[in-house]
Motif scaffolding. Structure first.
Motif, PDB file in Angstrom:
ATOM      1  N   ILE A  66      -0.805   4.788   3.615  1.00 49.56           N
ATOM      2  CA  ILE A  66      -0.508   3.810   4.013  1.00 49.56           C
ATOM      3  C   ILE A  66      -1.439   2.566   3.762  1.00 49.56           C
ATOM      4  O   ILE A  66      -1.284   1.458   3.426  1.00 49.56           O
ATOM      5  CB  ILE A  66      -0.173   3.608   5.512  1.00 49.56           C
ATOM      6  CG1 ILE A  66       0.008   2.373   6.373  1.00 49.56           C
ATOM      7  CG2 ILE A  66      -1.432   4.071   6.363  1.00 49.56           C
ATOM      8  CD1 ILE A  66       0.742   2.391   7.667  1.00 49.56           C
ATOM      9  N   LEU A  67      -2.652   2.945   3.677  1.00 44.62           N
ATOM     10  CA  LEU A  67      -3.835   2.416   3.221  1.00 44.62           C
ATOM     11  C   LEU A  67      -3.383   1.329   1.554  1.00 44.62           C
ATOM     12  O   LEU A  67      -4.219   0.383   1.285  1.00 44.62           O
ATOM     13  CB  LEU A  67      -5.289   2.870   2.998  1.00 44.62           C
ATOM     14  CG  LEU A  67      -5.946   2.885   4.425  1.00 44.62           C
ATOM     15  CD1 LEU A  67      -7.029   3.953   4.128  1.00 44.62           C
ATOM     16  CD2 LEU A  67      -6.636   1.503   4.715  1.00 44.62           C
ATOM     17  N   GLN A  68      -2.843   2.230   0.911  1.00 42.16           N
ATOM     18  CA  GLN A  68      -2.399   1.955  -0.322  1.00 42.16           C
ATOM     19  C   GLN A  68      -0.994   1.175  -0.338  1.00 42.16           C
ATOM     20  O   GLN A  68      -0.746   0.584  -1.335  1.00 42.16           O
ATOM     21  CB  GLN A  68      -2.052   2.991  -1.420  1.00 42.16           C
ATOM     22  CG  GLN A  68      -3.350   3.785  -1.504  1.00 42.16           C
ATOM     23  CD  GLN A  68      -3.072   5.059  -2.160  1.00 42.16           C
ATOM     24  OE1 GLN A  68      -2.734   5.127  -3.442  1.00 42.16           O
ATOM     25  NE2 GLN A  68      -3.291   6.231  -1.736  1.00 42.16           N
ATOM     26  N   SER A  69      -0.301   0.745   0.583  1.00 35.76           N
ATOM     27  CA  SER A  69       0.759   0.123   0.588  1.00 35.76           C
ATOM     28  C   SER A  69       0.767  -1.250   0.346  1.00 35.76           C
ATOM     29  O   SER A  69       1.519  -1.847  -0.308  1.00 35.76           O
ATOM     30  CB  SER A  69       1.685   0.278   1.946  1.00 35.76           C
ATOM     31  OG  SER A  69       1.058   0.079   3.216  1.00 35.76           O
ATOM     32  N   VAL A  70      -0.133  -1.887   0.928  1.00 37.66           N
ATOM     33  CA  VAL A  70      -0.654  -3.286   0.626  1.00 37.66           C
ATOM     34  C   VAL A  70      -2.024  -3.482   0.430  1.00 37.66           C
ATOM     35  O   VAL A  70      -2.872  -2.498   0.889  1.00 37.66           O
ATOM     36  CB  VAL A  70      -0.069  -4.530   1.397  1.00 37.66           C
ATOM     37  CG1 VAL A  70       1.374  -4.228   1.802  1.00 37.66           C
ATOM     38  CG2 VAL A  70      -0.809  -4.331   2.816  1.00 37.66           C
ATOM     39  N   GLU A  71      -2.448  -4.518  -0.379  1.00 40.97           N
ATOM     40  CA  GLU A  71      -3.782  -4.679  -0.522  1.00 40.97           C
ATOM     41  C   GLU A  71      -4.764  -4.545   0.616  1.00 40.97           C
ATOM     42  O   GLU A  71      -4.831  -5.815   1.328  1.00 40.97           O
ATOM     43  CB  GLU A  71      -4.154  -5.956  -1.382  1.00 40.97           C
ATOM     44  CG  GLU A  71      -5.037  -5.616  -2.570  1.00 40.97           C
ATOM     45  CD  GLU A  71      -5.032  -6.834  -3.441  1.00 40.97           C
ATOM     46  OE1 GLU A  71      -5.813  -6.772  -4.474  1.00 40.97           O
ATOM     47  OE2 GLU A  71      -4.582  -7.992  -3.246  1.00 40.97           O
TER      48      GLU A  71
END
Ligand code: AMP
Ligand code: MG
Length: 509
Positions: free
Chosen positions: A377-382
């Motif tokens: 989830i940390l990679q889902s948006v910047e």
């Protein structure tokens, strides 16, 4: 205790005394078969001026503020016996033959009473290992090495250290982007310090040439001086020693993962036998959490040394070290035990690291799912890694609203998913994450790529105040330091997104 100076330190030369070396002193680039080192003096520079200084490192040596003539390579004092080390290495997965200290010269080893430390000048002129280059270093890469090695130390990451940065008063020509546009840049010399600068590649070079006698003396030297609790004369002894190397390497990489550090050039010649972060080149700090990121433009194609691949590369490199020790073993097959140990040990440190970052009292297998969901989830948006974990370390309730500052675009935050995850985590820690522990694992300040660049931009105009301020700031990376908050507890500014030196670095230094 009375302070000494560089001139009055107790210099020793264990490495030169105990391993075979070159018969020739200095000289031009050449192959030096059978040697672990070549004696060579630094090239004197015209106008060495001390610019940055580490009080903490000086205290360890027991010396007062340094002499720029010595630290700039202009003068050798009694007791020093300067040399360049010979080593080889796998670069980007391919055997590259003889490398060696092409732009580093060891002044000698210093007996501080408590321990023996090697002092080395980086950027002080050519050696027999300089190959096609000049042995010099530019100011920008020297500032990056000085600031980062000291910051890593204070972040609690095993690293070589820096004592000083001296400008040489001479220009060095570099093609910074390897695009056919060479330009003069100011030159500098960093004095760096370590228990030794022995690398995986230091052993490999002798095995490749089947020089097992030299290999044996280097192994004996390394184990007896640097791993005195180990033995090197039996298979069992060697395996136990190699397990300690595995342990150091795994611990170092787990620490890199904890703070978002990407080494950038994990060639086997850049792997310290002590598990220290060494050879600060095109390294970078993950800003938005992205396991696929590498700062090194030379590696942009395959991204071999990307953030999320470092533990795996550590294993590959360690396997090359094991191969190089094999000729000394009666039963080389036993080396697999050391490789397995690396994997197990990394897993242990990695789990521990996540437990600390998330304030768990103890890691349990069930936490793996929670961690995988988090990294996904940390990679889902910047999302800024440092800010995210730091705010998480003092959150009062499982609500994504308190973490908004970590996101580049607040309008796109996947709130639902985040609150789901936060609630799972909150439940796991019974609403009481160990936040004290979290704040010791999740730094408030790191050497963001653009911070180092601001220090460089100012220094190139002879203003070292930014470098000094960042050096001070990063002595206490886990403390709030609220006076600095507005300036340095910040996401990457837009100007740095595609700026050379911030998001893109080459090996040119
Ligand atoms: P690095 O990528 O910095 O680990 O360097 C790889 C090899 O190239 C090492 O053996 C270095 O000593 C050598 N090297 C890098 N830069 C220079 C330079 N400016 N002059 C001579 N040798 C260099
Ligand atoms: Mg190197």
């Amino acid at each position: 205790m009375e302070k000494k100076s560089l001139r009055s330190l107790d210099w020793v030369s264990r490495f030169l005394d105990e391993t075979p070396g070159d018969e020739v002193i200095g000289g031009t680039s050449r192959q030096v078969p059978g040697a672990c080192w070549s004696r060579v003096n630094p090239t004197p520079t015209s106008n060495p001026v001390l610019r940055l200084w580490s009080n903490e490192m000086a205290d360890e040596l027991g010396i007062e503020a340094g002499e720029d003539r010595i630290l700039g390579g202009k003068e050798i004092t009694k007791g020093m016996d300067p040399y360049a080390q010979r080593y080889g290495g796998h670069q980007f997965g391919n055997w590259a033959g003889q490398l060696g200290d092409g732009r580093a010269i060891t002044l000698g080893e210093v007996d501080t009473g408590g321990k023996i430390l090697e002092l080395q000048l980086k950027g002080s002129g050519s050696t027999p290992y300089s190959r096609f280059s000049d042995g010099k270093a530019v100011l920008r890469s020297s500032i990056r090495e000085f600031l980062c090695s000291e910051a890593m130390h204070h972040l609690g990451v095993p690293t070589t250290r820096a004592l000083s940065l001296v400008t040489t008063g001479e220009d060095v020509v570099r093609d910074m982007l390897y695009d056919g546009r060479p330009a003069p840049e100011p030159g500098a010399v960093v004095c760096r310090i370590s228990q030794s600068f022995i690398r995986f590649g230091s052993f490999q070079i002798h095995t490749i040439s089947e020089d097992y006698e030299t290999l044996r003396s280097l192994v004996d030297h390394t184990v007896s001086n640097h791993f005195p609790d180990n033995l090197s004369d039996t298979d069992e002894g060697l395996i136990e020693w190699l397990k300690r190397v595995a342990d150091g390497t795994a611990l170092m990489i787990a620490n890199w993962m904890r703070i978002g550090f990407v080494h950038g050039v994990m060639n086997t010649d850049n792997m310290s036998i002590h598990g220290l972060t060494i050879d600060y080149g095109p390294y970078g700090w993950v800003e938005d959490f992205n396991p696929d990121w590498t700062p090194n433009t030379t590696d942009a194609g395959s991204k071999r040394y990307r953030f999320g691949h470092q533990a795996q590369v550590g294993a590959w490199n360690f396997a090359r070290l094991l191969e190089s020790i094999a000729p000394l073993m009666e039963e080389p097959k036993k080396l697999y035990e050391a490789l397995e140990f690396y994997y197990e040990t990394f897993q242990k440190y990695n789990n521990n690291m996540w437990a600390q970052k998330l304030g768990l009292d103890k890691f349990s297998e069930g936490d793996l799912k929670l961690i995988t969901e988090l990294t996904s989830i940390l990679q889902s948006v910047e999302t800024d890694m440092t800010i995210f974990f730091r705010i998480l370390s003092s959150i009062k309730s499982p609500d994504i609203n308190s973490l908004r500052y970590a996101f580049y675009d607040e309008a796109t935050i996947p709130e639902h998913e985040w609150n789901d995850w936060l609630n799972k985590w909150w439940k796991r820690v019974n609403g009481k994450p160990n936040q004290e522990k979290m704040r010791q694992a999740n730094p408030k300040y790191v050497l963001r790529n653009w911070m180092a660049q601001l220090a460089i931009d100012a220094a190139e105009k002879e203003d070292y105040s930014v470098a000094m301020e960042i050096h001070e700031l990063l002595k206490k990376p886990y403390e709030e330091q609220s006076d600095y908050e507005d300036k340095w507890f910040k996401k990457r500014p837009e100007w740095a997104r595609h700026r050379v030196g911030c998001s893109m670095l080459s090996c040119s230094s």
